[in-house]
Design an enzyme around this catalytic site. Structure first.
Site, PDB file in Angstrom:
ATOM      1  N   GLY A 199      -0.557  -1.177   9.273  1.00 35.37           N
ATOM      2  CA  GLY A 199      -0.040   0.156   8.986  1.00 35.37           C
ATOM      3  C   GLY A 199       0.893   0.691  10.053  1.00 35.37           C
ATOM      4  O   GLY A 199       0.769   0.382  11.236  1.00 35.37           O
ATOM      5  N   ARG A 244       5.418  -8.560  19.953  1.00 37.62           N
ATOM      6  CA  ARG A 244       5.502  -9.873  20.604  1.00 37.62           C
ATOM      7  C   ARG A 244       4.312 -10.710  20.176  1.00 37.62           C
ATOM      8  O   ARG A 244       3.248 -10.187  19.833  1.00 37.62           O
ATOM      9  CB  ARG A 244       5.575  -9.746  22.111  1.00 37.62           C
ATOM     10  CG  ARG A 244       4.360  -9.113  22.731  1.00 37.62           C
ATOM     11  CD  ARG A 244       4.477  -8.965  24.242  1.00 37.62           C
ATOM     12  NE  ARG A 244       3.298  -8.341  24.789  1.00 37.62           N
ATOM     13  CZ  ARG A 244       2.135  -8.955  24.985  1.00 37.62           C
ATOM     14  NH1 ARG A 244       1.994 -10.221  24.691  1.00 37.62           N
ATOM     15  NH2 ARG A 244       1.101  -8.303  25.479  1.00 37.62           N
ATOM     16  N   HIS A 256      23.712   1.147  12.435  1.00 35.21           N
ATOM     17  CA  HIS A 256      24.822   2.027  12.798  1.00 35.21           C
ATOM     18  C   HIS A 256      25.215   1.729  14.235  1.00 35.21           C
ATOM     19  O   HIS A 256      24.349   1.370  15.053  1.00 35.21           O
ATOM     20  CB  HIS A 256      24.420   3.501  12.688  1.00 35.21           C
ATOM     21  CG  HIS A 256      23.853   3.878  11.362  1.00 35.21           C
ATOM     22  ND1 HIS A 256      24.631   4.040  10.238  1.00 35.21           N
ATOM     23  CD2 HIS A 256      22.574   4.103  10.963  1.00 35.21           C
ATOM     24  CE1 HIS A 256      23.856   4.365   9.219  1.00 35.21           C
ATOM     25  NE2 HIS A 256      22.609   4.401   9.630  1.00 35.21           N
ATOM     26  N   THR A 300      11.315  -6.122  16.404  1.00 35.80           N
ATOM     27  CA  THR A 300      12.731  -6.093  16.759  1.00 35.80           C
ATOM     28  C   THR A 300      13.384  -7.466  16.731  1.00 35.80           C
ATOM     29  O   THR A 300      14.611  -7.552  16.782  1.00 35.80           O
ATOM     30  CB  THR A 300      12.922  -5.505  18.167  1.00 35.80           C
ATOM     31  OG1 THR A 300      12.239  -6.340  19.107  1.00 35.80           O
ATOM     32  CG2 THR A 300      12.378  -4.082  18.251  1.00 35.80           C
ATOM     33  N   LYS A 301      12.568  -8.535  16.687  1.00 31.34           N
ATOM     34  CA  LYS A 301      13.123  -9.890  16.683  1.00 31.34           C
ATOM     35  C   LYS A 301      12.243 -10.787  15.824  1.00 31.34           C
ATOM     36  O   LYS A 301      11.139 -10.416  15.434  1.00 31.34           O
ATOM     37  CB  LYS A 301      13.244 -10.436  18.103  1.00 31.34           C
ATOM     38  CG  LYS A 301      11.936 -10.544  18.836  1.00 31.34           C
ATOM     39  CD  LYS A 301      12.137 -11.029  20.258  1.00 31.34           C
ATOM     40  CE  LYS A 301      10.794 -11.137  20.956  1.00 31.34           C
ATOM     41  NZ  LYS A 301      10.908 -11.630  22.296  1.00 31.34           N
ATOM     42  N   ASN A 305       0.826  -1.206   0.000  1.00 32.44           N
ATOM     43  CA  ASN A 305       0.000   0.000   0.000  1.00 32.44           C
ATOM     44  C   ASN A 305       0.866   1.264   0.000  1.00 32.44           C
ATOM     45  O   ASN A 305       2.093   1.191  -0.006  1.00 32.44           O
ATOM     46  CB  ASN A 305      -0.963  -0.035   1.193  1.00 32.44           C
ATOM     47  CG  ASN A 305      -2.298   0.607   0.878  1.00 32.44           C
ATOM     48  OD1 ASN A 305      -2.366   1.601   0.162  1.00 32.44           O
ATOM     49  ND2 ASN A 305      -3.363   0.036   1.405  1.00 32.44           N
TER      50      ASN A 305
END
Length: 190
Positions: free
Chosen positions: A147, A185, A113, A170-171, A83
């Site tokens: 979204g 999660r 970074h 994040t994982k 989208n």
């Protein structure tokens, strides 16, 4: 080893390398043309996406505006819908499976970074540079990403997954689950 090879291996690389800058400019020209097309210019939209992306399955639909770094490291499986205002920063490989749905403003990042400024900022003869490395992102088949979701470098999302809107992934997320939140999660097995 070239800077592009280092980038794709996840090693520190110079993002201002001439080969990478040329890929960047190529992508910008293709994106400008794609994002300026009328929605009914289907053949030209398809041609530009085929030229931009590393791989595009049959039936892939990407809404404009669409943004990426290079395009050359993005593969999208058949019948996947992307989208408006999605941002895929493909400093490494981004693989999206078949029958996927990416809602508006989904962001997929592959660049990293160092956290410490003294390790991140590099003084060069022609100004400042930033130490950069990258990790690939893989998204399985039949995945719906809500979204405003952000997917961080190195993440793998399994098959048949739903990621709730506004999540920060994040994982890794396993197959057949509903996951959401910041950090994202698993909240339910599907």
């Amino acid at each position: 080893m070239t800077e592009k090879e280092k980038m794709l291996r996840g090693e520190p690389y110079d993002s201002r390398d001439p080969e990478l800058i040329a890929l960047y400019h190529r992508a910008r020209k293709l994106l400008k043309a794609f994002n300026a097309l009328d929605s009914d210019e289907m053949a030209e939209r398809d041609r530009l996406l085929t030229e931009l992306l590393a791989g595009k399955g049959q039936g892939v639909w990407i809404e404009a505006p669409f943004f990426c770094d290079y395009g050359a490291h993005i593969s999208i499986g058949r019948n996947t819908f992307v989208n408006v205002n999605c941002m895929l920063l493909d400093d490494n490989f981004i693989t999206i499976g078949e029958n996927g749905l990416l809602a508006p403003y989904v962001q997929i990042y592959t660049a990293l970074h160092p956290l410490k400024a003294s390790e991140r900022i590099i003084q060069t003869g022609d100004g400042m540079r930033y130490r950069t490395s990258s990790k690939p992102v893989h998204i399985g088949d039949n995945v719906w990403i809500g979204g405003n979701t952000v997917i961080l470098p190195g993440v793998r999302i399994g098959h048949n997954v739903t990621i709730g809107a506004g999540s920060v992934v994040t994982k890794d997320i396993p197959d057949n689950v509903l996951a959401y939140g910041n950090p994202c999660r698993v909240v339910q097995h599907l």
